[in-house]
Design an enzyme around this catalytic site. Structure first.
Site, PDB file in Angstrom:
ATOM      1  N   GLU A  58      17.260 -57.489 -11.717  1.00 19.24           N
ATOM      2  CA  GLU A  58      17.104 -59.313 -12.418  1.00 19.24           C
ATOM      3  C   GLU A  58      15.682 -59.603 -12.714  1.00 19.24           C
ATOM      4  O   GLU A  58      14.398 -58.924 -11.978  1.00 19.24           O
ATOM      5  CB  GLU A  58      18.010 -60.352 -12.203  1.00 19.24           C
ATOM      6  CG  GLU A  58      18.436 -61.162 -12.453  1.00 19.24           C
ATOM      7  CD  GLU A  58      18.806 -62.217 -11.752  1.00 19.24           C
ATOM      8  OE1 GLU A  58      18.847 -63.698 -12.981  1.00 19.24           O
ATOM      9  OE2 GLU A  58      19.394 -62.648 -10.735  1.00 19.24           O
ATOM     10  N   CYS A 262      21.886 -64.195 -13.117  1.00 16.47           N
ATOM     11  CA  CYS A 262      21.873 -65.549 -13.779  1.00 16.47           C
ATOM     12  C   CYS A 262      21.335 -66.046 -14.271  1.00 16.47           C
ATOM     13  O   CYS A 262      21.014 -67.026 -15.754  1.00 16.47           O
ATOM     14  CB  CYS A 262      21.236 -67.102 -12.044  1.00 16.47           C
ATOM     15  SG  CYS A 262      22.242 -67.270 -10.843  1.00 16.47           S
ATOM     16  N   ASN A 392      28.659 -63.769 -14.710  1.00 16.43           N
ATOM     17  CA  ASN A 392      28.219 -63.802 -13.498  1.00 16.43           C
ATOM     18  C   ASN A 392      27.928 -64.971 -12.734  1.00 16.43           C
ATOM     19  O   ASN A 392      28.051 -65.773 -13.039  1.00 16.43           O
ATOM     20  CB  ASN A 392      26.805 -63.412 -13.924  1.00 16.43           C
ATOM     21  CG  ASN A 392      25.696 -63.801 -12.720  1.00 16.43           C
ATOM     22  OD1 ASN A 392      25.499 -62.986 -12.290  1.00 16.43           O
ATOM     23  ND2 ASN A 392      25.048 -64.423 -12.522  1.00 16.43           N
ATOM     24  N   GLU A 393      28.560 -64.717 -11.242  1.00 14.00           N
ATOM     25  CA  GLU A 393      29.077 -65.989 -10.868  1.00 14.00           C
ATOM     26  C   GLU A 393      29.800 -67.286 -11.425  1.00 14.00           C
ATOM     27  O   GLU A 393      28.490 -68.154 -10.869  1.00 14.00           O
ATOM     28  CB  GLU A 393      27.343 -65.861 -10.213  1.00 14.00           C
ATOM     29  CG  GLU A 393      27.375 -64.777  -9.208  1.00 14.00           C
ATOM     30  CD  GLU A 393      25.895 -65.534  -8.508  1.00 14.00           C
ATOM     31  OE1 GLU A 393      24.939 -66.442  -8.366  1.00 14.00           O
ATOM     32  OE2 GLU A 393      25.163 -64.655  -7.218  1.00 14.00           O
TER      33      GLU A 393
END
Length: 665
Positions: A58, A262, A392-393
């Site tokens: 990331e 994120c 994602n999350e």
């Protein structure tokens, strides 16, 4: 009738029959014996995922621009903005210079850009050049490191805006202003044109700058001013920093998940990561704000990610937004925050097509629309995309669920060969976790992504987490996990936990430590696997744990091979075999403070070679690798004599990997 002839004629078949019966009995006995031997030499075992250990990248902690992406110029396209950071603007990290009594003006304009995706450019008006010229200086990402004798590719776009051609000098200057390398262009074209040269510094300097000077009177526009080392990883143009990329390659990951995190679903709908904005010529890519508080040039885009995966033999696992933004959008970083925004339903078909187009871009033939763009970028063959992550999350809201299911069903219908990886929120339990698993079960998702960061003690106490998961159902990808720290204690706790991932390799499909990279002085999140600055790298102890597991991954797990005298939650051992090589691999983790006596019964594996490779990672619980002492704790290799009844004393606070070769019968 002759009696002797009669007798001989009948006795010979009887003898032959007895011989055949004896031979049959012998053959039957031999077959039974061979089957018994075969059973002894075919120990069985439980198949585990072929893609178990990989990497997660990331763009956090300046992992891409200023890090893995080898570009040395910061804000090369003049696209920095207050939206990135309040005190940033299009001229950030550039300095206007007028050496030698010269003067002129400089401005950033938008009326006639190279491409609409790249709206800002610099206008330099040299009114009087004096002895040196009028121009700009860039200090890179905390200065520019160069090495004597190495080549650096300088490229820029320019166009003449006044009557006569303008002489433009580009140079690398040392920290004392010494000229280390230079080249002069004549800017004669009145339309945007790219100019290129190679600069070879005469000296090594870790604090150099790039200087661009108009050395004759005139006005010109400049944009995408780039400086790249020629020695990138695999010598790729627009490539990766060689030392960092090599550290990742040395892990031999089975996959790489990218570009986040994120970062994927972004800070609001307008900040979602859209893969189409990251391919094609760099001057046409759409730069944007990074959710972690800086800027993304998108120079490290989808093509570069896929290319890197191919270069190191890892499967690409791109993660796309589930048509919702991060629930923490707008700075609402708290549990249960409600900053999540969802794409309008009338935009969903277009967005779903964007996901489908990615498969065509990665795997489609040259005759397809998106496949042809991959070919035009320099990759005629398909990338063989197998996995796509969706979400994602995410907070598991009705808006998320509806959009996720729409995307999933569309991809499943058109591309059943693609494995979709879902998400079950940011925590290993709780409301989002439960709702995410409910969706996974209702849709029979092949894989879902679990995340967790916690103390070392959590990993010790949860090492049996996946023993109770349902077999032959939705499998787990642990996309992000780490204990809070980079000490030996943290790394060994993670190793203890990874033993359980191998033991449950039929349930756990993939796992990747996170985050991966962190630049010294530019870190938003800790812990990380690899720390670095402009010239140095420092793999953490956690890095070596990941490397030892990944480079010693097997495809079959065997129970009841490793035993130890006293049951202890601070010790774990596992046995796998790599069927390709026949190697038996023992991993022994002692997170305690005393030696653990271990016994491994290897009799089921047939012939073994007595000289085994033994690697030990061990240290004081508080020991840590740092930028100044990057090798404080590193694996140590040796040769170990082994027998069918292997006895071993595992040192305290250690990971031991014993790799044993087998002989073919």
């Amino acid at each position: 009738m002759n009696k002797s002839k009669y007798s001989t004629a009948h006795t010979l078949p009887i003898k032959r029959m007895k011989a055949l019966l004896f031979a049959a009995c012998l053959l039957s006995t031999c077959c039974t014996w061979a089957q018994d031997i075969s059973k002894k030499k075919s120990p069985g075992g439980r198949k585990i995922s072929a893609d178990l250990f990989g990497l997660f990248f990331e763009d956090i902690n300046y992992a891409a621009d200023g890090g893995l992406y080898a570009e040395l110029v910061q804000n090369r396209s003049f696209e920095y903005a207050p939206g990135d950071r309040r005190d940033w603007h299009p001229f950030s990290f550039w300095q206007y210079i007028t050496p030698g009594y010269s003067y002129g003006t400089v401005s950033v304009e938008t009326s006639s850009p190279i491409h609409p995706n790249n709206p800002h450019y610099l206008v330099l008006n040299a009114e009087h050049v004096g002895d040196s010229g009028v121009g700009i200086r860039n200090q890179g990402f905390g200065k520019i490191p160069v090495r004597a004798g190495d080549g650096y590719n300088l490229s820029l776009f320019a166009k003449r805006m006044s009557g006569a051609p303008v002489s433009l000098q580009v140079s690398i200057e040392g920290k004392n202003g010494k000229m280390l390398a230079q080249h002069v262009f004549e800017i004669a074209a009145s339309e945007w044109k790219q100019y290129n040269c190679s600069l070879v510094p005469s000296e090594t300097d870790d604090s150099a700058t790039l200087v661009v000077l108009a050395t004759s009177k005139g006005k010109l526009a400049l944009d995408v001013i780039s400086l790249f080392p020629q020695k990138t990883f695999k010598n790729r143009a627009n490539g990766l920093r060689a030392d960092l990329a090599q550290l990742l390659a040395d892990i031999h990951p089975k996959f790489i998940r990218f570009p986040g995190g994120c970062l994927v679903h972004g800070d609001g709908l307008g900040n979602m990561y859209r893969w189409k904005n990251t391919i094609g010529p760099i001057e046409e890519r759409l730069e944007q704000r990074n959710i972690w508080g800086y800027h993304q040039t998108m120079g490290l885009g989808y093509y570069e990610y896929f290319q890197f995966c191919e270069d190191i033999g890892a499967k690409p696992l791109p993660v796309l937004p589930a048509a919702v933004s991060c629930q923490n959008s707008g700075g609402t970083w708290r549990i249960g925050s409600t900053g999540q925004q969802a794409l309008p339903m009338d935009s969903m078909q277009s967005y779903i097509q964007e996901v489908l187009d990615l498969v065509e871009w990665a795997n489609g033939p040259a005759t397809s629309f998106w496949g042809s763009k991959r070919v035009a970028a320099g990759h005629p063959a398909p990338f063989n995309l197998q996995y796509i992550g969706i979400g994602n999350e995410d907070k598991i809201t009705p808006e998320f669920q509806q959009r996720f299911e729409m995307i999933y069903q569309a991809v499943k219908a058109k591309h059943p060969e693609i494995t979709i990886v879902g998400t079950v929120g940011p925590f290993p339990e709780g409301e989002d976790f439960s709702k995410g698993w409910e969706i996974a079960k209702s849709l029979s998702l092949p894989v879902v992504d679990e995340h967790y960061y916690s103390k070392p003690e959590w990993f010790v106490s949860n090492q049996y987490r996946y023993d109770t998961y349902k077999r032959n159902a939705t499998r787990v990808y642990i996309g992000e996990y780490a204990s809070w720290g980079n000490t030996v204690k943290n790394a060994i706790a993670e190793a203890l936990y990874m033993i359980s991932l191998e033991r449950n390799g039929d349930v756990v499909a993939m796992a990747s430590y996170a985050p991966l990279l962190a630049k010294n002085g530019f870190t938003q999140w800790k812990p990380d696997m690899i720390y670095f600055d402009n010239t140095r790298v420092s793999p953490s102890v956690n890095y070596y744990v990941q490397q030892l597991f990944s480079t010693n991954q097997g495809d079959t797990y065997f129970d009841n091979v490793v035993k130890y005298e006293t049951a202890d939650s601070l010790f774990a051992g596992g046995c796998v075999q790599d069927k390709r090589t026949g190697d038996i691999i023992l991993k022994l983790v002692n997170a305690g403070s005393t030696v653990k006596k271990v016994n491994a019964n290897l009799s089921k594996f047939g012939n073994i070679v007595s000289n085994a490779d033994c690697t030990i990672l061990q240290g004081d619980p508080a020991a840590i690798n740092s930028m100044d002492k990057p090798n404080a704790v590193v694996p140590v290799r040796s040769t170990l004599e082994v027998k069918k009844d292997l006895r071993y004393e595992a040192p305290p606070m250690s990971l031991t990997v014993i790799r044993i070769k087998t002989r073919k019968p």
